[in-house]
Design an enzyme around this catalytic site. Structure first.
Site, short mmCIF file in Angstrom:
data_model
loop_
_atom_site.label_atom_id
_atom_site.label_comp_id
_atom_site.label_asym_id
_atom_site.label_seq_id
_atom_site.Cartn_x
_atom_site.Cartn_y
_atom_site.Cartn_z
N THR A 18 -1.32 -3.59 13.85
CA THR A 18 -0.05 -2.95 13.51
C THR A 18 -0.24 -1.46 13.26
OG1 THR A 18 -0.42 -3.59 11.24
CG2 THR A 18 1.05 -4.98 12.50
N ARG A 22 -8.52 0.18 14.63
CA ARG A 22 -9.45 0.64 13.59
C ARG A 22 -10.79 -0.05 13.78
NH1 ARG A 22 -5.78 0.37 8.19
NH2 ARG A 22 -4.14 1.71 9.02
N SER A 113 -6.25 5.49 7.93
CA SER A 113 -5.44 5.44 6.72
C SER A 113 -6.25 5.55 5.44
CB SER A 113 -4.58 4.18 6.74
OG SER A 113 -3.63 4.23 5.73
N HIS A 114 -6.21 4.54 4.60
CA HIS A 114 -6.85 4.59 3.28
C HIS A 114 -8.30 4.07 3.32
CE1 HIS A 114 -4.68 1.00 4.23
NE2 HIS A 114 -5.55 0.32 3.51
N ASP A 277 -2.75 8.92 0.31
CA ASP A 277 -3.94 8.33 0.93
C ASP A 277 -4.52 9.23 2.03
OD1 ASP A 277 -1.98 7.94 2.85
OD2 ASP A 277 -2.85 6.06 3.56
N ASP A 279 -4.31 9.59 5.28
CA ASP A 279 -3.45 10.23 6.28
C ASP A 279 -2.08 10.63 5.72
OD1 ASP A 279 -2.83 7.52 6.04
OD2 ASP A 279 -1.91 7.45 8.01
N ASP A 281 0.45 8.96 4.22
CA ASP A 281 1.71 8.19 4.27
C ASP A 281 1.95 7.32 3.04
OD1 ASP A 281 -0.26 6.40 4.97
OD2 ASP A 281 0.71 5.70 6.82
N ARG A 282 0.89 7.02 2.27
CA ARG A 282 1.11 6.20 1.07
C ARG A 282 1.25 7.08 -0.17
NH1 ARG A 282 -2.41 0.65 1.20
NH2 ARG A 282 -1.86 0.05 3.33
N THR A 344 6.01 -7.69 6.87
CA THR A 344 5.08 -6.64 6.46
C THR A 344 4.76 -5.71 7.64
OG1 THR A 344 4.13 -8.09 4.82
CG2 THR A 344 2.75 -6.29 5.57
N GLU A 363 7.49 -0.59 1.09
CA GLU A 363 6.64 -1.76 0.97
C GLU A 363 5.91 -1.73 -0.37
OE1 GLU A 363 4.70 -3.33 4.68
OE2 GLU A 363 4.32 -1.20 4.89
N GLU A 364 5.51 -2.93 -0.83
CA GLU A 364 4.78 -3.03 -2.10
C GLU A 364 3.42 -2.34 -2.03
OE1 GLU A 364 1.85 -4.92 -1.97
OE2 GLU A 364 2.32 -5.42 0.10
N SER A 365 2.93 -2.11 -0.81
CA SER A 365 1.60 -1.53 -0.64
C SER A 365 1.64 -0.01 -0.67
CB SER A 365 1.02 -2.02 0.68
OG SER A 365 1.91 -1.75 1.73
N LYS A 376 6.03 5.92 6.86
CA LYS A 376 6.14 6.12 5.42
C LYS A 376 5.60 7.51 5.11
CE LYS A 376 2.14 3.10 5.16
NZ LYS A 376 1.93 1.67 5.37
N ARG A 496 -3.58 -12.76 0.29
CA ARG A 496 -2.76 -12.00 -0.65
C ARG A 496 -1.76 -12.94 -1.31
NH1 ARG A 496 -4.55 -7.04 0.60
NH2 ARG A 496 -4.31 -6.16 2.70
C1 G1P Z 1 -1.37 -3.81 4.61
C2 G1P Z 1 -0.17 -3.77 3.70
C3 G1P Z 1 1.08 -3.55 4.50
C4 G1P Z 1 0.95 -2.28 5.33
C5 G1P Z 1 -0.31 -2.33 6.16
C6 G1P Z 1 -0.55 -1.05 6.92
O1 G1P Z 1 -1.25 -4.87 5.52
O2 G1P Z 1 -0.06 -4.96 2.93
O3 G1P Z 1 2.19 -3.47 3.63
O4 G1P Z 1 2.06 -2.10 6.16
O5 G1P Z 1 -1.43 -2.59 5.32
O6 G1P Z 1 -0.68 0.06 6.06
P1 G1P Z 1 -1.94 -6.31 5.32
O7 G1P Z 1 -3.41 -6.09 5.11
O8 G1P Z 1 -1.33 -6.92 4.09
O9 G1P Z 1 -1.61 -7.09 6.56
ZN ZN Z 2 -2.06 5.63 5.42
#
Ligand code: G1P
Ligand code: ZN
Length: 543
Positions: A18, A22, A113-114, A277, A279, A281-282, A344, A363-365, A376, A496
């Site tokens: 998604t 990576r 990302s992170h 984070d 890049d 976006d968080r 998600t 999102e909660e993340s 984001k 999770r």
């Molecule tokens: C995780 C986060 C989700 C976010 C994704 C990409 O995915 O839970 O909200 O969109 O990273 O940053 P997950 O590892 O849960 O599939």
């Molecule tokens: Zn990111």
């Protein structure tokens, strides 16, 4: 000029998820690997002949080398122009903005990302569409298919392009425009938010601490918070992007941004703290002595966004990912807004944003954003918070207390079990799936199950359906447990478990989440037998 054609062979394992592809940095640095994936992108999007693209990344190790390769490949494949951030830097939201405002054919973002960066850590490549958002499934499927059949790619042989100074240059027939990575983005922020109000808040002694975690938001925060909003010296910390992010995980949560949490819980804490984070976006938001969960942050932003000029006319609607707490739903119900529940991943918000059905989503993340871009956006969330605090003249703690008094509180926590045996994790999910019909009416740890299903989403815009998006168990009194397997983990499976409970009792809204959620945690264990399946007595991470 067209370049040389290099013979290659397909390399397995280039399936983009998604968030693009990576992998370990060394994998990307391996012979033909990056080149194969980039060629697969070209083929997956129908070629780049005459196309204009955006290119930039989060500054991690291999960022600029990869950008040089991509430029040479774009030139050899007939692209008309590439707009690149200086030193190949662009935050994800800034790249999304450039892709949109320059009416390009999309862009490539270099980031994991992170995840940590460095020769032994992670790297990533992601393609975003002309609307500025991540490539949808059909495009990533085509990229994957192409990566499995590739036998050659074209590349121009040349010296490195100067990416250190803004300006226009050429590589063969292709134009390269090196831009200041911050300028357009900062301008967008100035249009959305009341910079004068924020400037006077800061001038009045309101102290902030923004932690860029040695990642891409450093230059953005320095320009916007320090230069344009005159935040005093020391307001932006860890502002210099480093190829290895200083050895940490550039992940804005209480574990990886512990320094910030400690500073915000100290006696002389600033009034407002935030981090972003790798890049950009968080985001994480912290007040003096109070951590704001991403789910609560989303609800507070939805309730108050109209205080910022960019959202003065109100919101068209809102959306949250399914596991995100339903605090947002309470605001939407009170304000008469449509509220969508999506699977998600940010890409599901794209259609709703494009169709004008929603303005705000999250999102909660730790991801929150709006229709200003199609990703984001960490600094955007920080600026919206500051705008709201500047107008209401409340502290973060008071704003939260008032929010809970008005809407009640959805106590919330996520428990992660990492590196779990993949078969055992799948068994746990299969067992739950098999139980769904019998769960309603049963009592676990004193809580009665009211509903149980596996979440599927019918996209209201394009009619597509996404199945198997996590198991939801509704409990009496507004409680809920969600079980899901991560789609982004790298080793084994990550289970999770998302825990939520609701109260509007003024005596209980201030209870700490782990205490308020003890009953739901016990019910979650009894329902799914998490310990037995994961072999763990405790989650690895609680957020
Ligand atoms: C995780 C986060 C989700 C976010 C994704 C990409 O995915 O839970 O909200 O969109 O990273 O940053 P997950 O590892 O849960 O599939
Ligand atoms: Zn990111």
């Amino acid at each position: 000029m067209h370049g040389i054609t290099v013979r290659t062979e397909p390399i397995e394992g280039q399936k983009p998820g998604t968030s693009g592809l990576r992998k370990k940095t060394r994998v990307f640095m391996g012979r033909h690997y990056l080149e194969n994936f980039v060629e697969a992108i070209w083929r997956g999007i129908g070629g780049v002949e005459d196309a204009t693209l955006v290119l930039g990344g989060d500054g991690r190790f291999f960022n600029e080398r990869a950008a040089q390769v991509i430029l040479r490949m774009a030139a050899a494949s007939g692209a008309a122009k590439v707009i690149v951030g200086r030193n190949a830097l662009l935050s994800t939201p800034a790249a999304s903005n450039l892709i949109r405002t320059r009416r390009t054919d999309g862009g490539i973002i270099l980031s994991a990302s992170h995840n940590p960066g460095g020769p032994d850590e992670d790297f990533g490549v992601k393609f975003n569409m002309p609307n500025g958002g991540p490539a949808p499934q059909d495009v990533t499927d085509r990229i994957y298919e192409a990566s499995r059949t590739i036998d050659s790619y074209d590349i121009v042989e040349s010296h490195d392009v100067d990416l250190a100074t803004p300006g226009t240059r050429r590589l063969g027939e292709m134009e390269i425009e090196v831009v200041d990575p911050v300028e357009d983005y900062a301008h967008l922020m100035e249009r959305l938010f009341d910079f004068d109000a924020i400037r006077s808040l800061l001038a009045g002694g309101f102290r902030i601490r923004f932690d860029a975690m040695h990642a891409v938001t450093g230059p953005y925060a320095t320009e916007i918070l320090s230069n344009r909003l005159s935040a005093p010296e020391g307001s932006v910390v860890n502002a210099r992007p480093l190829p290895d992010f200083g050895g940490g995980h550039p992940d804005p949560n209480p574990i990886w941004a512990k320094d910030l949490i400690d500073a915000m819980m100290a006696d002389d804490a600033p009034d407002f703290g935030a981090a972003s984070d790798g890049d950009g976006d968080r985001n994480m938001i912290v007040g003096r002595g109070v951590y704001v969960t991403p789910s609560d942050s989303l609800a507070v932003l939805a309730a108050n966004a109209h205080l910022a000029p960019g959202y003065r006319d109100g919101l068209k609607g809102v959306a949250r990912s399914m596991p995100t707490s339903r605090a947002l739903d309470r605001v939407a119900a009170a304000r008469g807004l449509d509220c969508y529940e999506t699977p998600t991943g940010w890409k599901f918000f794209g259609n709703l944003l494009d169709a004008g059905r929603i303005t705000l989503c999250g999102e909660e993340s730790a991801g929150t954003g709006s229709d200003h871009v199609r990703e984001k956006d960490g600094l955007w969330a920080v600026l919206l918070w500051l705008n709201i605090l500047a107008v209401t003249k409340k502290s973060v703690a008071d704003l939260m207390a008032d929010h809970w008094a008005e809407f009640g509180r959805n106590h919330y926590s996520r428990h992660d079990y990492e590196g779990v045996d993949a078969d055992r994790a799948a068994e746990m999910m299969d067992r739950l799936r098999g139980m769904l019909g019998e769960l309603p009416g049963q009592v676990f740890a004193g809580r009665t199950v009211e509903s149980a299903d596996e979440f599927a989403y019918d996209d209201p815009v394009d009619g597509s359906r996404a199945e198997g998006q996590g198991i939801r168990v509704g409990l009496d009194g507004g409680g809920r447990v969600v079980y899901r397997l991560s789609g982004t983990g790298t080793a084994g499976a990550t289970v999770r478990v998302y825990l939520e409970d609701y109260t509007d009792d003024p005596a209980q809204v201030r209870t700490a989440p782990e205490e308020a959620l003890a009953g739901v945690v016990a019910a979650a264990e009894e329902i799914a037998q998490i310990r037995e399946h994961t072999g763990r007595t405790e989650p690895d991470v609680r957020t």
